[in-house]
Scaffold this motif. Structure first.
Motif, PDB file in Angstrom:
ATOM      1  N   ALA A 134       1.067  -1.161   0.039  1.00 37.57           N
ATOM      2  CA  ALA A 134       0.192  -0.057   0.350  1.00 37.57           C
ATOM      3  C   ALA A 134       0.750   1.016  -0.332  1.00 37.57           C
ATOM      4  N   LEU A 135       1.996   1.412   0.768  1.00 33.86           N
ATOM      5  CA  LEU A 135       2.870   2.245   0.858  1.00 33.86           C
ATOM      6  C   LEU A 135       4.133   2.341  -0.259  1.00 33.86           C
ATOM      7  N   LEU A 136       3.758   1.219  -1.196  1.00 32.92           N
ATOM      8  CA  LEU A 136       4.609   1.952  -2.787  1.00 32.92           C
ATOM      9  C   LEU A 136       3.554   2.722  -3.415  1.00 32.92           C
ATOM     10  N   LEU A 137       2.580   1.502  -3.672  1.00 30.99           N
ATOM     11  CA  LEU A 137       1.160   2.558  -4.304  1.00 30.99           C
ATOM     12  C   LEU A 137       1.425   4.075  -4.143  1.00 30.99           C
ATOM     13  N   CYS A 138       0.774   4.597  -2.390  1.00 30.38           N
ATOM     14  CA  CYS A 138       0.812   5.994  -2.306  1.00 30.38           C
ATOM     15  C   CYS A 138       2.197   6.368  -3.509  1.00 30.38           C
ATOM     16  N   PHE A 139       3.119   5.983  -3.369  1.00 28.10           N
ATOM     17  CA  PHE A 139       4.656   6.203  -3.631  1.00 28.10           C
ATOM     18  C   PHE A 139       4.606   7.211  -4.942  1.00 28.10           C
ATOM     19  N   GLY A 191      -7.829  -2.103   4.921  1.00 30.97           N
ATOM     20  CA  GLY A 191      -8.933  -1.642   4.422  1.00 30.97           C
ATOM     21  C   GLY A 191      -9.114  -0.830   2.966  1.00 30.97           C
ATOM     22  N   ALA A 192     -10.475  -0.676   2.407  1.00 29.99           N
ATOM     23  CA  ALA A 192     -10.565  -0.107   1.700  1.00 29.99           C
ATOM     24  C   ALA A 192     -10.417   1.502   1.749  1.00 29.99           C
ATOM     25  N   ILE A 193     -10.933   1.669   2.632  1.00 25.67           N
ATOM     26  CA  ILE A 193     -11.727   3.832   2.740  1.00 25.67           C
ATOM     27  C   ILE A 193     -10.700   4.217   3.187  1.00 25.67           C
ATOM     28  N   GLY A 194      -9.385   3.612   4.199  1.00 21.90           N
ATOM     29  CA  GLY A 194      -8.589   4.302   4.017  1.00 21.90           C
ATOM     30  C   GLY A 194      -7.699   4.341   3.247  1.00 21.90           C
ATOM     31  N   PHE A 195      -6.842   3.462   2.078  1.00 19.88           N
ATOM     32  CA  PHE A 195      -6.267   3.028   1.104  1.00 19.88           C
ATOM     33  C   PHE A 195      -6.887   4.807   0.265  1.00 19.88           C
ATOM     34  N   ILE A 196      -7.724   4.620  -0.160  1.00 23.88           N
ATOM     35  CA  ILE A 196      -8.909   5.044  -0.977  1.00 23.88           C
ATOM     36  C   ILE A 196      -8.287   6.301  -0.441  1.00 23.88           C
ATOM     37  N   ALA A 197      -8.512   6.244   0.673  1.00 21.61           N
ATOM     38  CA  ALA A 197      -8.067   8.610   0.982  1.00 21.61           C
ATOM     39  C   ALA A 197      -6.668   8.724   0.854  1.00 21.61           C
ATOM     40  N   ALA A 198      -5.969   7.531   1.062  1.00 21.08           N
ATOM     41  CA  ALA A 198      -4.086   7.762   1.598  1.00 21.08           C
ATOM     42  C   ALA A 198      -3.852   7.675  -0.108  1.00 21.08           C
ATOM     43  N   THR A 222       6.425  15.543  -1.837  1.00 22.04           N
ATOM     44  CA  THR A 222       6.520  13.886  -2.381  1.00 22.04           C
ATOM     45  C   THR A 222       6.574  13.092  -1.751  1.00 22.04           C
ATOM     46  N   LEU A 223       7.953  13.067  -1.096  1.00 22.13           N
ATOM     47  CA  LEU A 223       8.659  12.216  -0.328  1.00 22.13           C
ATOM     48  C   LEU A 223       7.992  11.918   1.072  1.00 22.13           C
ATOM     49  N   ALA A 224       7.869  12.833   1.202  1.00 23.17           N
ATOM     50  CA  ALA A 224       7.170  12.650   3.010  1.00 23.17           C
ATOM     51  C   ALA A 224       5.442  12.510   2.868  1.00 23.17           C
ATOM     52  N   ALA A 225       4.535  13.293   2.224  1.00 23.39           N
ATOM     53  CA  ALA A 225       3.267  12.898   1.715  1.00 23.39           C
ATOM     54  C   ALA A 225       2.875  11.198   1.569  1.00 23.39           C
ATOM     55  N   PRO A 226       3.289  10.521   1.029  1.00 21.43           N
ATOM     56  CA  PRO A 226       3.006   9.617   0.602  1.00 21.43           C
ATOM     57  C   PRO A 226       2.752   8.273   2.433  1.00 21.43           C
ATOM     58  N   VAL A 227       4.438   9.073   3.123  1.00 24.46           N
ATOM     59  CA  VAL A 227       4.506   8.009   4.511  1.00 24.46           C
ATOM     60  C   VAL A 227       3.290   8.616   5.285  1.00 24.46           C
ATOM     61  N   VAL A 228       2.916   9.840   6.351  1.00 29.07           N
ATOM     62  CA  VAL A 228       2.043  10.207   6.218  1.00 29.07           C
ATOM     63  C   VAL A 228       0.636   9.875   6.384  1.00 29.07           C
ATOM     64  N   VAL A 229       0.337  10.370   4.889  1.00 25.29           N
ATOM     65  CA  VAL A 229      -1.429   9.458   4.748  1.00 25.29           C
ATOM     66  C   VAL A 229      -1.589   8.153   4.885  1.00 25.29           C
ATOM     67  N   TRP A 230       0.017   7.620   4.509  1.00 20.20           N
ATOM     68  CA  TRP A 230      -0.252   6.675   5.324  1.00 20.20           C
ATOM     69  C   TRP A 230      -0.416   5.189   6.300  1.00 20.20           C
ATOM     70  N   LEU A 231       0.092   5.784   6.765  1.00 21.99           N
ATOM     71  CA  LEU A 231       0.568   5.934   8.182  1.00 21.99           C
ATOM     72  C   LEU A 231      -0.556   6.446   9.454  1.00 21.99           C
ATOM     73  N   LEU A 232      -1.465   7.375   8.581  1.00 16.65           N
ATOM     74  CA  LEU A 232      -2.619   8.316   9.220  1.00 16.65           C
ATOM     75  C   LEU A 232      -4.226   7.231   8.754  1.00 16.65           C
ATOM     76  N   PHE A 233      -4.187   6.463   7.270  1.00 16.38           N
ATOM     77  CA  PHE A 233      -5.325   6.213   7.102  1.00 16.38           C
ATOM     78  C   PHE A 233      -5.344   4.896   6.709  1.00 16.38           C
ATOM     79  N   VAL A 234      -4.470   4.192   6.954  1.00 14.13           N
ATOM     80  CA  VAL A 234      -3.686   2.601   5.856  1.00 14.13           C
ATOM     81  C   VAL A 234      -3.182   2.063   7.213  1.00 14.13           C
ATOM     82  N   VAL A 235      -2.177   2.420   7.925  1.00  9.76           N
ATOM     83  CA  VAL A 235      -1.730   1.682   9.170  1.00  9.76           C
ATOM     84  C   VAL A 235      -2.708   2.420  10.343  1.00  9.76           C
ATOM     85  N   LEU A 236      -3.318   3.320  11.343  1.00 13.30           N
ATOM     86  CA  LEU A 236      -4.047   3.618  11.651  1.00 13.30           C
ATOM     87  C   LEU A 236      -5.183   2.878  12.001  1.00 13.30           C
TER      88      LEU A 236
END
Length: 457
Positions: A354-359, A392-399, A443-457
């Motif tokens: 999921a993180l790779l796709l966000c990147f 979760g699909a909802i969290g991943f779509i948001a990220a 570009t480098l920080a946003a994928p990590v932040v949104v991945w943590l917020l909406f996918v991991v947490l």
């Protein structure tokens, strides 16, 4: 090489070609759908056209047509004047007024580059007049436009929600909208205090200074920057178009806007936009048909004033989106979507996938079209999201939505280029480097932040 990999490499090649050359990616995607569909997948033209998103086409035409009407009749200028008048000398409020107006424009259907093209010259003019950091002001406009970009009646929101619904994934329109607004608002708040916001809060406009003169928006059909998505266009053209928009913005109000019935007509336009929101959100009516219907009513009220609106529909944006969607439809019929989804699901950690796709979404969107990224990467992730992967699909779509659009602050994107072109009293080279550094950080920080917020947490 399998047919799946050929179609994937062709998609990558499309992104590269549209980034390097000033060619609309939709044109490339239609040709790709034809060549890959016939030569690789053995499909006929009817089967290829089966992937054409007719409902999305109608939505894009309807929304951008209605927005062009609102721009032509002076409604956008009028709303900007009302908002700026509310500042009452509070200089620190000006960046936030620009943030909110840009967010409102994209929330009701304006494509993000159109909103930035309208607001950036005004906002950066205020920045020069009142000593506001131009980088702060420009970034506030872009983040505002992106913050409102995923409302259920917006372009980004319409694209994302239709793709998700078509895939049969859980759909939460409000969650995606709030995710985008929340992240962009938080980033803007941080930027405000890091770039002189506290100093601005201690300042007020001079008592003898007149209210800011709000420039008018350009009504000419001078390019895709104003009325369409020019993310697939060349960077020099972005700057030339933005410069033309800035020059016309500084002229006096148009004769049409001075018509005696113009105020009533603008009120009718605002009522139409409110009706669009009510009918689509609460009565679940099709946004494309509703927006075209409201546009027709407004056109009948003043046909001469609105005769240019159809030419101002975002045809480059529409071409890009429907072209990419048609190609993705070919990939889906070939089984490539399932192939990619199962391949990603086979990685050691679904969370890492999921993180790779966000990147990927962030990096590609920083140089190419955000709409093309949303139209292609979300379908590629569908099999992965449908499986028992723990994501979760909802969290991943948001990220994915946030990481693919927040990077449009890059000077290589349309929004960043418009800010660069309209900055006043700055060293262009220095300002370009500032935008580039900030864009790289996001570009480098946003994928990590949104991945943590909406996918991991």
């Amino acid at each position: 090489m399998s047919s799946h990999w050929i179609s994937i490499y062709a998609l990558v090649g499309m992104f590269v070609l549209a980034t390097v050359l000033p060619i609309n990616m939709g044109v490339i995607a239609f040709v790709g759908a034809f060549l890959v569909g016939t030569l690789v997948a053995g499909m006929n033209a009817k089967a290829i056209m089966g992937g054409f998103p007719a409902d999305l086409f109608l939505t894009l035409v309807g929304i951008t047509y209605l927005f062009a009407l609102a721009q032509n009749n002076g409604t956008i200028d009028w709303l900007v004047r009302l908002a700026v008048r509310a500042v009452r000398g509070r200089i620190a409020a000006i960046p936030w007024i620009m943030f909110m107006i840009a967010a409102l424009l994209t929330a009701v259907g304006a494509v993000s580059p159109a909103a930035v093209a309208i607001i950036a010259p005004i906002a950066l003019g205020f920045a020069a007049k009142y000593g506001i950091n131009p980088l702060l002001m420009g970034l506030m406009v872009v983040h505002g436009a992106q913050g409102g970009g995923f409302s259920p009646i917006s372009i980004y929101g319409g694209i994302t929600n239709k793709i998700v619904a078509k895939a049969g994934l859980p759909l939460n329109e409000i969650a995606t909208m709030l995710a985008s607004l929340g992240v962009n608002l938080s980033v803007s708040l941080l930027l405000f205090f890091l770039m002189g916001g506290m100093k601005l809060m201690r300042q007020r406009a001079n008592a003898d200074g007149s209210a800011p003169v709000v420039p008018r928006t350009s009504h000419g059909q001078s390019g895709a920057q104003v009325y369409g998505d020019a993310e697939g266009e060349s960077f020099p053209e972005e700057r030339r178009t933005a410069a033309r928009a800035e020059n016309s913005l500084m002229e006096s109000a148009p004769a049409e806007a001075a018509d005696p019935g113009s105020r009533a007509y603008r009120i009718a336009t605002v009522a139409g936009l409110l009706a669009l929101a009510v009918l689509t959100l609460f009565f679940k009516q099709d946004i494309g048909f509703v927006s075209i219907t409201i546009g027709l009513v407004l056109t009948l009220l003043a046909p001469n004033l609105q005769k240019r609106a159809l030419g101002q529909v975002s045809w480059p944006e529409i071409m890009l989106i429907v072209g990419v969607s048609t190609y993705v439809g070919v990939m889906d019929k070939m089984g490539t979507i399932d192939f990619v989804g199962h391949s990603v699901a086979g990685l050691t950690s679904p969370m890492v996938a999921a993180l790779l796709l966000c990147f990927v979404g962030a990096v590609v969107s920083a140089f190419a079209s955000s709409t093309a990224v949303l139209g292609s990467l979300i379908p590629l992730a569908v099999p992965f999201l449908q499986g028992d992967s723990g994501v979760g699909a909802i969290g991943f779509i948001a990220a994915m939505a946030v990481s693919s659009t927040i990077v449009d602050v890059s000077p290589f994107s349309t929004n960043g280029a418009l800010v660069l072109a309209n900055a006043k009293g700055v060293d262009r080279d220095v300002f370009f480097r500032q935008l580039m550094v900030y864009g790289a950080i996001v570009t480098l920080a946003a994928p990590v932040v949104v991945w943590l917020l909406f996918v991991v947490l």
